[in-house]
Motif scaffolding. Sequence first.
Motif, PDB file in Angstrom:
ATOM      1  N   TYR A  13       0.833  -1.197   0.000  1.00 43.92           N
ATOM      2  CA  TYR A  13       0.000   0.000   0.000  1.00 43.92           C
ATOM      3  C   TYR A  13       0.870   1.250   0.000  1.00 43.92           C
ATOM      4  O   TYR A  13       1.829   1.347   0.767  1.00 43.92           O
ATOM      5  N   VAL A  14       0.555   2.201  -0.881  1.00 45.35           N
ATOM      6  CA  VAL A  14       1.252   3.490  -0.897  1.00 45.35           C
ATOM      7  C   VAL A  14       0.348   4.504  -0.199  1.00 45.35           C
ATOM      8  O   VAL A  14      -0.790   4.704  -0.616  1.00 45.35           O
ATOM      9  N   PRO A  15       0.807   5.159   0.857  1.00 41.78           N
ATOM     10  CA  PRO A  15      -0.063   6.037   1.649  1.00 41.78           C
ATOM     11  C   PRO A  15      -0.486   7.288   0.882  1.00 41.78           C
ATOM     12  O   PRO A  15       0.222   7.756  -0.008  1.00 41.78           O
ATOM     13  N   THR A  16      -1.620   7.852   1.270  1.00 43.48           N
ATOM     14  CA  THR A  16      -2.151   9.022   0.570  1.00 43.48           C
ATOM     15  C   THR A  16      -1.299  10.262   0.781  1.00 43.48           C
ATOM     16  O   THR A  16      -1.378  11.213   0.013  1.00 43.48           O
ATOM     17  N   TRP A  50       8.409   6.462  10.944  1.00 40.36           N
ATOM     18  CA  TRP A  50       9.695   5.872  11.352  1.00 40.36           C
ATOM     19  C   TRP A  50      10.236   6.520  12.625  1.00 40.36           C
ATOM     20  O   TRP A  50      11.399   6.351  12.971  1.00 40.36           O
ATOM     21  N   ALA A  51       9.380   7.248  13.334  1.00 39.29           N
ATOM     22  CA  ALA A  51       9.841   7.996  14.505  1.00 39.29           C
ATOM     23  C   ALA A  51      10.302   7.078  15.632  1.00 39.29           C
ATOM     24  O   ALA A  51      11.113   7.475  16.468  1.00 39.29           O
ATOM     25  N   THR A  52       9.788   5.841  15.692  1.00 37.65           N
ATOM     26  CA  THR A  52      10.160   4.936  16.780  1.00 37.65           C
ATOM     27  C   THR A  52      11.486   4.224  16.514  1.00 37.65           C
ATOM     28  O   THR A  52      12.009   3.531  17.382  1.00 37.65           O
ATOM     29  N   LEU A  53      12.043   4.370  15.300  1.00 42.38           N
ATOM     30  CA  LEU A  53      13.315   3.737  14.986  1.00 42.38           C
ATOM     31  C   LEU A  53      14.465   4.525  15.603  1.00 42.38           C
ATOM     32  O   LEU A  53      14.375   5.744  15.729  1.00 42.38           O
ATOM     33  N   THR A 112       6.135  -4.423   2.909  1.00 48.83           N
ATOM     34  CA  THR A 112       4.763  -4.829   3.225  1.00 48.83           C
ATOM     35  C   THR A 112       4.542  -5.114   4.710  1.00 48.83           C
ATOM     36  O   THR A 112       3.405  -5.177   5.160  1.00 48.83           O
ATOM     37  N   ASP A 113       5.632  -5.283   5.457  1.00 42.65           N
ATOM     38  CA  ASP A 113       5.477  -5.607   6.877  1.00 42.65           C
ATOM     39  C   ASP A 113       5.532  -4.368   7.765  1.00 42.65           C
ATOM     40  O   ASP A 113       5.644  -4.479   8.985  1.00 42.65           O
ATOM     41  N   GLU A 114       5.452  -3.178   7.164  1.00 38.92           N
ATOM     42  CA  GLU A 114       5.542  -1.943   7.938  1.00 38.92           C
ATOM     43  C   GLU A 114       4.257  -1.132   7.844  1.00 38.92           C
ATOM     44  O   GLU A 114       3.505  -1.230   6.875  1.00 38.92           O
ATOM     45  N   HIS A 115       4.014  -0.330   8.870  1.00 39.45           N
ATOM     46  CA  HIS A 115       2.910   0.615   8.852  1.00 39.45           C
ATOM     47  C   HIS A 115       3.392   1.919   8.217  1.00 39.45           C
ATOM     48  O   HIS A 115       4.516   2.354   8.440  1.00 39.45           O
ATOM     49  N   THR A 116       2.544   2.538   7.437  1.00 35.83           N
ATOM     50  CA  THR A 116       2.930   3.776   6.756  1.00 35.83           C
ATOM     51  C   THR A 116       2.024   4.931   7.153  1.00 35.83           C
ATOM     52  O   THR A 116       1.794   5.845   6.369  1.00 35.83           O
ATOM     53  N   ASP A 161      -4.763  32.880  12.117  1.00 37.98           N
ATOM     54  CA  ASP A 161      -6.075  33.060  12.734  1.00 37.98           C
ATOM     55  C   ASP A 161      -7.193  32.387  11.955  1.00 37.98           C
ATOM     56  O   ASP A 161      -8.348  32.467  12.347  1.00 37.98           O
ATOM     57  N   TRP A 162      -6.869  31.724  10.834  1.00 38.90           N
ATOM     58  CA  TRP A 162      -7.867  30.923  10.122  1.00 38.90           C
ATOM     59  C   TRP A 162      -7.953  29.513  10.697  1.00 38.90           C
ATOM     60  O   TRP A 162      -8.793  28.723  10.289  1.00 38.90           O
ATOM     61  N   ILE A 163      -7.056  29.191  11.634  1.00 33.59           N
ATOM     62  CA  ILE A 163      -6.975  27.845  12.196  1.00 33.59           C
ATOM     63  C   ILE A 163      -7.299  27.914  13.683  1.00 33.59           C
ATOM     64  O   ILE A 163      -6.790  28.776  14.408  1.00 33.59           O
ATOM     65  N   ASP A 164      -8.160  27.012  14.132  1.00 34.72           N
ATOM     66  CA  ASP A 164      -8.490  26.947  15.555  1.00 34.72           C
ATOM     67  C   ASP A 164      -7.320  26.260  16.278  1.00 34.72           C
ATOM     68  O   ASP A 164      -7.149  25.042  16.189  1.00 34.72           O
ATOM     69  N   GLN A 165      -6.512  27.045  16.975  1.00 33.46           N
ATOM     70  CA  GLN A 165      -5.329  26.496  17.616  1.00 33.46           C
ATOM     71  C   GLN A 165      -5.498  26.352  19.126  1.00 33.46           C
ATOM     72  O   GLN A 165      -4.540  26.100  19.855  1.00 33.46           O
ATOM     73  N   GLY A 166      -6.745  26.494  19.582  1.00 33.32           N
ATOM     74  CA  GLY A 166      -7.012  26.272  20.992  1.00 33.32           C
ATOM     75  C   GLY A 166      -7.032  24.781  21.304  1.00 33.32           C
ATOM     76  O   GLY A 166      -7.422  23.952  20.488  1.00 33.32           O
ATOM     77  N   GLY A 167      -6.618  24.411  22.487  1.00 33.81           N
ATOM     78  CA  GLY A 167      -6.602  23.009  22.872  1.00 33.81           C
ATOM     79  C   GLY A 167      -5.481  22.250  22.175  1.00 33.81           C
ATOM     80  O   GLY A 167      -4.592  22.822  21.561  1.00 33.81           O
ATOM     81  N   GLY A 168      -5.556  20.950  22.263  1.00 36.37           N
ATOM     82  CA  GLY A 168      -4.484  20.125  21.706  1.00 36.37           C
ATOM     83  C   GLY A 168      -4.765  19.558  20.350  1.00 36.37           C
ATOM     84  O   GLY A 168      -3.952  18.820  19.799  1.00 36.37           O
ATOM     85  N   GLY A 169      -5.941  19.873  19.757  1.00 38.72           N
ATOM     86  CA  GLY A 169      -6.280  19.288  18.482  1.00 38.72           C
ATOM     87  C   GLY A 169      -6.783  17.864  18.621  1.00 38.72           C
ATOM     88  O   GLY A 169      -6.780  17.284  19.706  1.00 38.72           O
ATOM     89  N   LYS A 170      -7.208  17.286  17.514  1.00 41.80           N
ATOM     90  CA  LYS A 170      -7.753  15.932  17.504  1.00 41.80           C
ATOM     91  C   LYS A 170      -6.708  14.965  16.976  1.00 41.80           C
ATOM     92  O   LYS A 170      -6.153  15.158  15.906  1.00 41.80           O
ATOM     93  N   GLU A 171      -6.425  13.918  17.743  1.00 41.39           N
ATOM     94  CA  GLU A 171      -5.430  12.950  17.304  1.00 41.39           C
ATOM     95  C   GLU A 171      -6.002  12.075  16.194  1.00 41.39           C
ATOM     96  O   GLU A 171      -7.052  11.453  16.358  1.00 41.39           O
ATOM     97  N   ILE A 172      -5.309  12.033  15.078  1.00 36.52           N
ATOM     98  CA  ILE A 172      -5.786  11.260  13.929  1.00 36.52           C
ATOM     99  C   ILE A 172      -4.610  10.468  13.335  1.00 36.52           C
ATOM    100  O   ILE A 172      -3.452  10.634  13.714  1.00 36.52           O
ATOM    101  N   TRP A 173      -4.950   9.596  12.383  1.00 36.58           N
ATOM    102  CA  TRP A 173      -3.945   8.851  11.625  1.00 36.58           C
ATOM    103  C   TRP A 173      -4.182   9.114  10.146  1.00 36.58           C
ATOM    104  O   TRP A 173      -5.290   8.910   9.638  1.00 36.58           O
ATOM    105  N   ILE A 174      -3.145   9.596   9.461  1.00 39.99           N
ATOM    106  CA  ILE A 174      -3.238   9.836   8.019  1.00 39.99           C
ATOM    107  C   ILE A 174      -2.681   8.609   7.327  1.00 39.99           C
ATOM    108  O   ILE A 174      -1.500   8.275   7.490  1.00 39.99           O
TER     109      ILE A 174
END
Length: 620
Positions: free
Chosen positions: A456-459, A493-496, A516-520, A606-619
């Motif tokens: 799989y090639v990530p978006t 690859w941040a954990t490497l 193929t054995d790695e998460h991207t 100021d076009w971005i809501d930078q209050g709080g920590g944001g929503k944790e997501i996976w791209i």
Amino acid sequence: MSFGRGANDCRLHELVFRVCSPMLLNNNPVIEIRRVGSNLFLDKHYFPILSLSTPPPMPMHSPASGDNQAGQGAFDVQIGFPDLQLFRNSKYFALLSYWLQDCDCNHSQCARTDDAPIPGRPLLPTRLIDVGQGDLITGRGSTTLRLIVTAAIPEDELKADARYIALSHPWGSNRDHDHFCTTRLNLDSRVKDGMAMDSLPATLRDAVVVTRALGVRYLWIDTICIIQGENGDFNTEAPLMETVFSLAHCVIAASSAGGTSSGFLSRQRSSRDFVTLSQKENHHGPDTNATLYIGEVIDNFQKHVIEGPLNKRGWVLQERALARRTIYFTQWQTYFECGAGIRCETLAKMTSNQAAFLGDPNFPSVALKSSKGARIRLYELLYKSYSALEFTNPCDRPIAIAGLEQRLVKAFNTHGGYGVFDGPFFGRGLLWKRDENVPRNVMRPIEVSLHKGSYYVPTWSWMAYEGVITFMDAPLDTVEWQHGTKDGLVSPWATLPEPGDTASPSASVIWHTGKTDEHTVLKAKAREFSVPLSKVETKIVYDAGETPRKDVGEVKCVIVGRQRMSESQPIPSTLLPHYVLVVGQRQKSDVRTEYERLGVAVLPGDWIDQGGGGKEIWIV
């Protein structure tokens, strides 16, 4: 005598008058021509009007040290022929041999360097073609070629000569060209019984002729040396292109061929207007003639090679950059490129930054000698150029540049893959975008063909799409990049361990594309827009060229970097430019919320809501 009238009385005057006339805006009877090296220039013009050359020594022996690029004899000009030789003329191949011999003797930067896994046994491709021997003039010689498994080549044969030549060529359409592929069905026959020379399509047959004429025994051709089709070994062989092309004695590029059946050693060649001047040179010995050729300039490496049809193929960019030296067979000229520059049959030497970068025999050593900013611009140029190339199979896009990407990952001493490098290059690499200057250019997702590999090639990678890319014009030194665990945008690859980490002696640079054995996935913090999406969309460059599909969920942004505040011109942080990925929700699960990349934008803070920590997501 006027300039024009003199052309009737002197052959050289006639030639000069004819090539200069289109450039003269008035009838000035006096013109000034200056010589620079082996070229003549009309005053105040930047392109040569005539080239100078002197004949090569015959027979051509290995050049002595110091013969590099300079010509022989009293004129101190480059060696070349006054007119283009027929392709099957012995003088023509003598010149090609001389180029290679000169490079072998005088260009240490072009020498083959490899660490063979078995001491004393050179590293070779999995398979090669044994071309046997043949006489160039009579055409007599071996009529059968053999496909050999290199692991089975006897030790004494390798010690005698383990050189091979690699062919770079277009396949062409199945309808018009015989690809002559090796498959599981004919593999044993080609190894045991061989292949008839006459059965090869013209381009592959011409490659055999050149290999024999250069005195080399082995030839590598992808259609024959890689098992194609069902149950083939393309997946394992394609990542090895880095060694196939970099360790070849030389690469021959069929630049004038339209496909495997076209051929590139045509019988007819265009003529060239030239004048021959001779003089006695006593210091060269008794009765020795010094000959000088003055002829029309008929070389144009940019047009004939870089902009030629072969270089529009996706695989060729890597083949050129990885090769230590390449001979290009075009319909106008034959060119030779190595680490010392570019030559042609008239031996004009041409250089440019891009030519030096891609013609680097130890790619990317030229880039590493540059500043960090220059390195960034060079690899951006490399990826931008590559994204514009053509593929018969679009799913080859991530792997057809694998050799170059591996070299860059190692050179930058980091981890990386899918067109992105970790560490200081990470944020900038994510900020690729659809090139809006290319008409009708959109990024279309590539459907991965099963026989080419199912990884799989990530978006977030441009390698997942068809289409031409460029990069956001983020300043080199004034952007605060927001990646890392603290800022919430974390690379796959941040954990490497970091390369060179003394606490982890096994840590090394890793190339990740296609594993193929790695998460991207990218772990990130997504933020809402503080203004209506309709307003934000005026700033967004969508990959697809239009607003998101209806099945895409909520649209958010991920801050990749923000402009650093200037002490001399303080600007409120809310107005500073922010460089963001625009993402859309893909699916919901109990484990995580997955998003896909939609595009990029530069937005005021100021076009971005930078209050709080944001929503944790996976791209993904």
